[in-house]
Design a protein around this motif. Structure first.
Motif, mmCIF file in Angstrom:
data_model
loop_
_atom_site.group_PDB
_atom_site.id
_atom_site.type_symbol
_atom_site.label_atom_id
_atom_site.label_comp_id
_atom_site.label_asym_id
_atom_site.label_seq_id
_atom_site.Cartn_x
_atom_site.Cartn_y
_atom_site.Cartn_z
ATOM 1 N N ARG A 60 -1.323 -21.270 34.782
ATOM 2 C CA ARG A 60 -0.701 -22.569 35.004
ATOM 3 C C ARG A 60 -1.696 -23.468 35.722
ATOM 4 N NH1 ARG A 60 2.223 -24.176 39.603
ATOM 5 N NH2 ARG A 60 2.139 -22.098 40.520
ATOM 6 N N PRO A 61 -1.982 -24.645 35.149
ATOM 7 C CA PRO A 61 -2.806 -25.590 35.911
ATOM 8 C C PRO A 61 -1.959 -26.161 37.057
ATOM 9 C CG PRO A 61 -2.224 -26.528 33.769
ATOM 10 C CD PRO A 61 -1.573 -25.178 33.839
ATOM 11 N N VAL A 62 -2.347 -25.864 38.290
ATOM 12 C CA VAL A 62 -1.596 -26.357 39.451
ATOM 13 C C VAL A 62 -1.851 -27.849 39.621
ATOM 14 C CG1 VAL A 62 -1.310 -26.160 41.968
ATOM 15 C CG2 VAL A 62 -1.759 -24.111 40.592
ATOM 16 N N ARG A 63 -3.077 -28.244 39.316
ATOM 17 C CA ARG A 63 -3.462 -29.643 39.483
ATOM 18 C C ARG A 63 -4.592 -29.967 38.503
ATOM 19 N NH1 ARG A 63 -2.013 -34.189 43.048
ATOM 20 N NH2 ARG A 63 -3.533 -35.741 42.417
ATOM 21 N N THR A 64 -4.445 -31.062 37.784
ATOM 22 C CA THR A 64 -5.490 -31.512 36.875
ATOM 23 C C THR A 64 -5.976 -32.869 37.351
ATOM 24 O OG1 THR A 64 -4.482 -30.312 35.039
ATOM 25 C CG2 THR A 64 -6.058 -32.049 34.470
ATOM 26 N N ASN A 65 -7.250 -32.934 37.716
ATOM 27 C CA ASN A 65 -7.855 -34.207 38.105
ATOM 28 C C ASN A 65 -8.660 -34.754 36.937
ATOM 29 O OD1 ASN A 65 -6.824 -34.186 40.802
ATOM 30 N ND2 ASN A 65 -8.304 -32.568 41.266
ATOM 31 N N ARG A 66 -9.406 -35.820 37.179
ATOM 32 C CA ARG A 66 -10.135 -36.443 36.082
ATOM 33 C C ARG A 66 -11.197 -35.515 35.510
ATOM 34 N NH1 ARG A 66 -13.247 -41.893 37.391
ATOM 35 N NH2 ARG A 66 -14.098 -40.293 38.768
ATOM 36 N N SER A 67 -11.903 -34.805 36.394
ATOM 37 C CA SER A 67 -12.982 -33.961 35.879
ATOM 38 C C SER A 67 -12.904 -32.524 36.392
ATOM 39 C CB SER A 67 -14.338 -34.567 36.238
ATOM 40 O OG SER A 67 -14.479 -34.604 37.639
ATOM 41 N N SER A 68 -11.798 -32.155 37.041
ATOM 42 C CA SER A 68 -11.650 -30.772 37.519
ATOM 43 C C SER A 68 -10.183 -30.350 37.463
ATOM 44 C CB SER A 68 -12.173 -30.635 38.952
ATOM 45 O OG SER A 68 -11.316 -31.306 39.856
ATOM 46 N N GLN A 69 -9.983 -29.037 37.494
ATOM 47 C CA GLN A 69 -8.650 -28.479 37.331
ATOM 48 C C GLN A 69 -8.539 -27.236 38.213
ATOM 49 O OE1 GLN A 69 -8.076 -27.394 33.209
ATOM 50 N NE2 GLN A 69 -6.111 -28.480 33.144
ATOM 51 N N HIS A 70 -7.391 -27.083 38.872
ATOM 52 C CA HIS A 70 -7.138 -25.911 39.721
ATOM 53 C C HIS A 70 -6.060 -25.054 39.069
ATOM 54 C CE1 HIS A 70 -9.369 -27.050 43.448
ATOM 55 N NE2 HIS A 70 -9.257 -28.247 42.902
ATOM 56 N N TRP A 71 -6.298 -23.743 39.015
ATOM 57 C CA TRP A 71 -5.451 -22.816 38.254
ATOM 58 C C TRP A 71 -4.825 -21.742 39.113
ATOM 59 C CZ3 TRP A 71 -4.589 -23.329 33.059
ATOM 60 C CH2 TRP A 71 -5.417 -24.241 32.378
ATOM 61 N N TRP A 72 -3.622 -21.355 38.706
ATOM 62 C CA TRP A 72 -2.958 -20.146 39.183
ATOM 63 C C TRP A 72 -2.770 -19.241 37.965
ATOM 64 C CZ3 TRP A 72 -1.446 -17.150 43.090
ATOM 65 C CH2 TRP A 72 -0.448 -16.188 42.852
ATOM 66 N N VAL A 73 -3.116 -17.957 38.116
ATOM 67 C CA VAL A 73 -2.962 -16.977 37.034
ATOM 68 C C VAL A 73 -2.372 -15.718 37.639
ATOM 69 C CG1 VAL A 73 -4.121 -15.993 35.024
ATOM 70 C CG2 VAL A 73 -5.256 -17.786 36.325
ATOM 71 N N GLU A 74 -1.415 -15.102 36.961
ATOM 72 C CA GLU A 74 -0.916 -13.833 37.477
ATOM 73 C C GLU A 74 -0.715 -12.829 36.362
ATOM 74 O OE1 GLU A 74 2.643 -15.137 39.592
ATOM 75 O OE2 GLU A 74 3.895 -14.408 37.958
ATOM 76 N N MET A 75 -0.953 -11.572 36.695
ATOM 77 C CA MET A 75 -0.719 -10.450 35.797
ATOM 78 C C MET A 75 0.457 -9.656 36.364
ATOM 79 S SD MET A 75 -3.230 -7.226 34.875
ATOM 80 C CE MET A 75 -4.374 -8.185 33.892
ATOM 81 N N THR A 76 1.460 -9.438 35.522
ATOM 82 C CA THR A 76 2.631 -8.690 35.984
ATOM 83 C C THR A 76 2.870 -7.466 35.102
ATOM 84 O OG1 THR A 76 4.089 -10.072 34.629
ATOM 85 C CG2 THR A 76 3.828 -10.720 36.935
ATOM 86 N N GLN A 77 3.461 -6.461 35.721
ATOM 87 C CA GLN A 77 3.976 -5.285 34.997
ATOM 88 C C GLN A 77 5.364 -5.036 35.568
ATOM 89 O OE1 GLN A 77 0.733 -2.423 35.723
ATOM 90 N NE2 GLN A 77 0.204 -2.577 33.545
ATOM 91 N N ASN A 78 6.374 -4.937 34.738
ATOM 92 C CA ASN A 78 7.768 -4.790 35.187
ATOM 93 C C ASN A 78 8.123 -5.859 36.212
ATOM 94 O OD1 ASN A 78 8.129 -2.415 33.630
ATOM 95 N ND2 ASN A 78 7.071 -1.227 35.231
ATOM 96 N N ASP A 79 7.709 -7.079 35.923
ATOM 97 C CA ASP A 79 8.011 -8.247 36.768
ATOM 98 C C ASP A 79 7.428 -8.182 38.177
ATOM 99 O OD1 ASP A 79 9.404 -9.506 34.712
ATOM 100 O OD2 ASP A 79 11.237 -8.402 35.185
ATOM 101 N N GLU A 80 6.518 -7.243 38.440
ATOM 102 C CA GLU A 80 5.824 -7.199 39.730
ATOM 103 C C GLU A 80 4.397 -7.708 39.522
ATOM 104 O OE1 GLU A 80 6.655 -5.563 42.791
ATOM 105 O OE2 GLU A 80 8.180 -4.055 42.295
ATOM 106 N N VAL A 81 3.930 -8.549 40.449
ATOM 107 C CA VAL A 81 2.562 -9.070 40.348
ATOM 108 C C VAL A 81 1.581 -7.965 40.754
ATOM 109 C CG1 VAL A 81 0.914 -10.788 41.188
ATOM 110 C CG2 VAL A 81 3.315 -11.418 40.851
ATOM 111 N N VAL A 82 0.739 -7.538 39.835
ATOM 112 C CA VAL A 82 -0.248 -6.494 40.142
ATOM 113 C C VAL A 82 -1.629 -7.089 40.439
ATOM 114 C CG1 VAL A 82 0.969 -4.618 38.995
ATOM 115 C CG2 VAL A 82 -0.607 -6.058 37.666
#
Lengths: 272, 272
Positions: A83-105
């Protein structure tokens, strides 16, 4: 990031993601990249970066990636959201998560940006070391499966070898994917985690460890990575401090012709 | 983290959070810590760390903190949420975000852990430099308000001064809060961002910059920070590479008696 020439490499299979809709994917662990417990963290982090690079709203190229290893990844399927948390004109900040059985691993944050030409200087000196072709490939028999996907040629600080007397946690190693694979952000991010934990080098023995957080800064752009081809790159890793159950590790990744591709830092849990 | 002796320090006012319920707070920017645009990033990051340290489910002490500066923080109120993404037996992974008008202006991830005694070694050498008391306080007239909250005594690499000939982006500086304040995780995290951007030192001029991501590894525990008291600590910062619109910066923070308190890394946007 992938193209036809690399898509069938074991690394590309390990980081492969099947789309489940915008910003959602499913993947699965690869036996070939298994570590002592769960998969090699380098491929886990590379999988999260691959999600960012596959996202339809991606702006620019990776500048920074921080991966937090929250729990052992079980063998089998996993889900990834980016998910892009914030998109600026020339940069972007991201959140990424990997889950197994709905738990963040595992989760990651990243910065991507449109790079542009500016004043440029590498202040760090490129190490004066023998070429990869003058060194023997390090024998990895008996080591975890993931190590067999790398061709490592140690200048110094080999696993369970003689520590460098001046800097006993220092390793300098020419490394590339095995089989050889053109360098890109995905493979470089995994290579940044392919150093043996510094405590193994410093203490010349294996002890229980686990990376908790890994940060990589990318200094090269995609074209420069492409120009590196499938050549070995030189990694130089050391620790600043071990104590109270954790140590840090900092490393530089250089192309053969002295281009600083990335600098990378991690903090690692240990028992000793 | 705060106690009565520090609660009225300007830093504690800058990072103060009013509870809005479990894991939710409101704070406001401090004029005294204003930077060129918005507040000093060190206090913004320290505010996010303060949320973690104030959380009722906190386990252990900070090991790692990564702060991403996504957008300029406007003067005035902000909201903060902190959430343990994963709690293990002896460690915890955190997500923290600061919002203004429901937009994320800064976010952080952190690892906290119960530290325990283990084998210990500092591999990095403590720099041989003059004591703080033998150096003059750096004149900060005309500099942004936040700088006046620090007492800085440069060994080398002062702002717009003579760069160190061997490492032209290196600065070594004795620094403490002004007025003096007992060291804790909150103040140490801010001190880790109190170096002038390396491009200012390397190029001996001011250019537009902005930190995009900052990672700090804490090597000392709370008791060791307490023992440092309100003494100056020695910061040593340098860059590895400048190019394509970004540079990295790595630094170490030492107590006067040679204890490595933290190592810290950041990647910074620049225009030049």
């Amino acid at each position: 990031m992938n193209n036809n020439s690399t898509r069938n490499h074991p690394l590309d299979q390990a980081v492969a993601l099947e789309s489940l809709g915008p910003g959602r994917w499913r993947g699965h662990t690869s036996k070939g990249y298994a570590n002592m417990v769960g998969p090699f963290g380098g491929t886990t982090g590379a999988t999260l970066l691959n999600a960012v690079l596959s996202h339809e709203e991606l702006l620019g190229e990776p500048v920074s990636l921080t991966v937090n290893f929250t729990a052992p990844v079980a063998d089998g399927n996993f889900d990834v959201i980016a998910r892009p948390v914030r998109t600026n004109r020339s940069s972007q900040h991201w959140w990424v998560e990997m889950t197994q059985n709905d738990e963040v691993v595992t989760f990651a944050t990243a910065v991507t940006a449109r790079r542009r030409e500016t004043w440029e200087s590498t202040e760090l000196a490129f190490p004066q070391v023998p070429q990869a072709s003058d060194l023997e490939r390090f024998a990895l028999e008996g080591r975890p499966p993931w190590t067999h996907n790398y061709d490592m040629r140690f200048v110094d600080g080999a696993l369970l070898g003689e520590p460098n007397p001046d800097e006993p946690s220092l390793s300098r190693v020419w490394i590339r994917d095995e089989p050889a694979r053109p360098l890109d952000f995905v493979s470089l991010s995994a290579l940044c985690d392919a150093f043996f934990p510094r405590i193994f080098i410093r203490r010349s023995k294996l002890v229980p460890i686990g990376t908790v957080s890994l940060t990589t800064y990318f200094h090269a752009d995609q074209q420069q990575l492409q120009e590196t081809g499938n050549d070995h790159i030189l990694g130089s890793a050391r620790s600043n401090h071990f104590g109270k159950g954790f140590f840090d590790q900092s490393a530089e990744m250089w192309s053969r012709n002295g281009l600083l591709l990335a600098t990378t830092h991690q903090v690692v849990y240990f028992k000793e």
